[in-house]
Design a protein around this motif. Structure first.
Motif: not given
Length: 327
Positions: A141, A194-195, A197, A220-222, A224-225, A250
């Motif tokens: 990850t 967004g880069s 986890d 902008k985050m994933r 599931d981050a 998130i």
């Protein structure tokens, strides 16, 4: 030599401190609120170890060294310090904070507590052998580090030991290396969010970093981050974080630094005006990540070494402001 430890936080570093000095010292531990003889002792100090200094406190005319027993010195009014006073801070907390971050990430993926609770009831919830019983791992990850100072570097080293990828966003440019797979500057944050986890916030609190993680960043985050704050609470916008968690845009949060703290007349407040404690997707801890026996020991040594250097007229380390008319 008269040394004052002012306040509950500073007092934690006083036990055994005399043994670390090369010279004898009159060491006094004073309460947070000074009155009478305490104010006199404070005003007579050659060295003060404390987290704050402002115009409400006596001005010690012979003060050679003011040492913050931590990294943050935002509660020290530099203009109020005597011109000859050297101001220093100390670190030594990065090892503990890095362990906190890694343990938090491991706990999200390896449900030891839940497995133990269930098995005591005869429930083999995570028994190997069926896909519906698998749990996660952190190898492979990506961890994103917002800030790459003492804390960021310590986290990166441990993340690499767990075979994680490391991306960094920092004010000054960071080169890729054995620790860093990819680096961004602060004008590239839109790409950074967004880069990863997991994103760990460890930047100091300044005008530039206040609310640096806001609504746009969280969006902008994933999905599931997880975001982890071990820096200062207000570096993440309070309302934006609450809304992202409430709406589950998130994956979750692990927050150790907050918006409200105990103080006079407020012994045990909730750490925010917003009801984070009612949300299921946040782990809340009371600004504990760096507070270990190892941190205290390392900071004690730094303070003691700087006391010796200052009184000998040698250069101190971790200098925030050099005193004028240094002996």
């Amino acid at each position: 030599m008269r040394i004052v430890f002012h306040g509950e936080n500073a007092a934690s570093f006083s036990n055994g401190f005399a043994e670390l000095l090369d010279a004898k010292a009159d060491i006094r531990v004073l309460p947070d609120v000074l009155s009478g003889a305490d104010r006199e002792a404070y005003a007579a100090a050659d060295v003060i170890v404390a987290t704050k200094f402002d115009a409400s406190l006596p001005v010690p005319p012979g003060l050679k060294l003011f040492h913050v027993p931590g990294a943050g010195y935002d509660a020290v009014d530099l203009a109020a310090l005597p011109p000859a006073t050297t101001l220093c801070n100390c670190f030594g907390h990065e090892q503990a904070i890095a362990e906190y971050v890694m343990s938090a990430l491991l706990a999200r993926n390896i449900p030891l507590s839940s497995a133990d609770t269930d098995l005591r009831k005869g429930q083999w919830t995570y028994w190997a052998g069926a896909p519906e019983r698998v749990h996660g791992e952190i190898a492979g990850t990506t961890i994103g580090l917002l800030g790459f100072g003492h804390i960021g570097k310590a986290i990166a080293a441990r993340a690499k030991a767990f075979e994680m990828k490391v991306v960094v966003a920092n004010r000054s440019k960071v080169a890729t290396s054995a620790l860093v797979d990819r680096a961004f500057t602060l004008d590239q944050l839109d790409e950074f969010w967004g880069s990863a986890d997991a994103i760990v916030v460890s930047v100091p609190f300044t005008d530039e970093t206040k609310g640096i993680v806001g609504t746009d960043a969280l969006a902008k985050m994933r999905p599931d981050a997880v975001i982890i704050n071990v820096g200062r609470g207000p570096t993440i916008d309070e309302a934006a974080l609450y809304e992202a968690l409430k709406q589950k845009t998130i994956g979750g949060a692990i927050i150790d630094t907050w918006y409200q703290y105990p103080g006079p007349g407020r012994a045990n407040p909730q750490p925010s005006a917003l009801p984070f404690h009612e949300l299921p997707n946040i782990v809340m801890t009371p600004h504990m990540s760096g507070w270990t026996t190892g941190t205290i020991r390392r900071r004690q040594q730094t303070i003691a070494d700087n006391v010796g250097r200052r009184l000998k007229g040698e250069a101190c380390i971790n200098v925030v402001r050099e005193g004028r008319n240094t002996p």
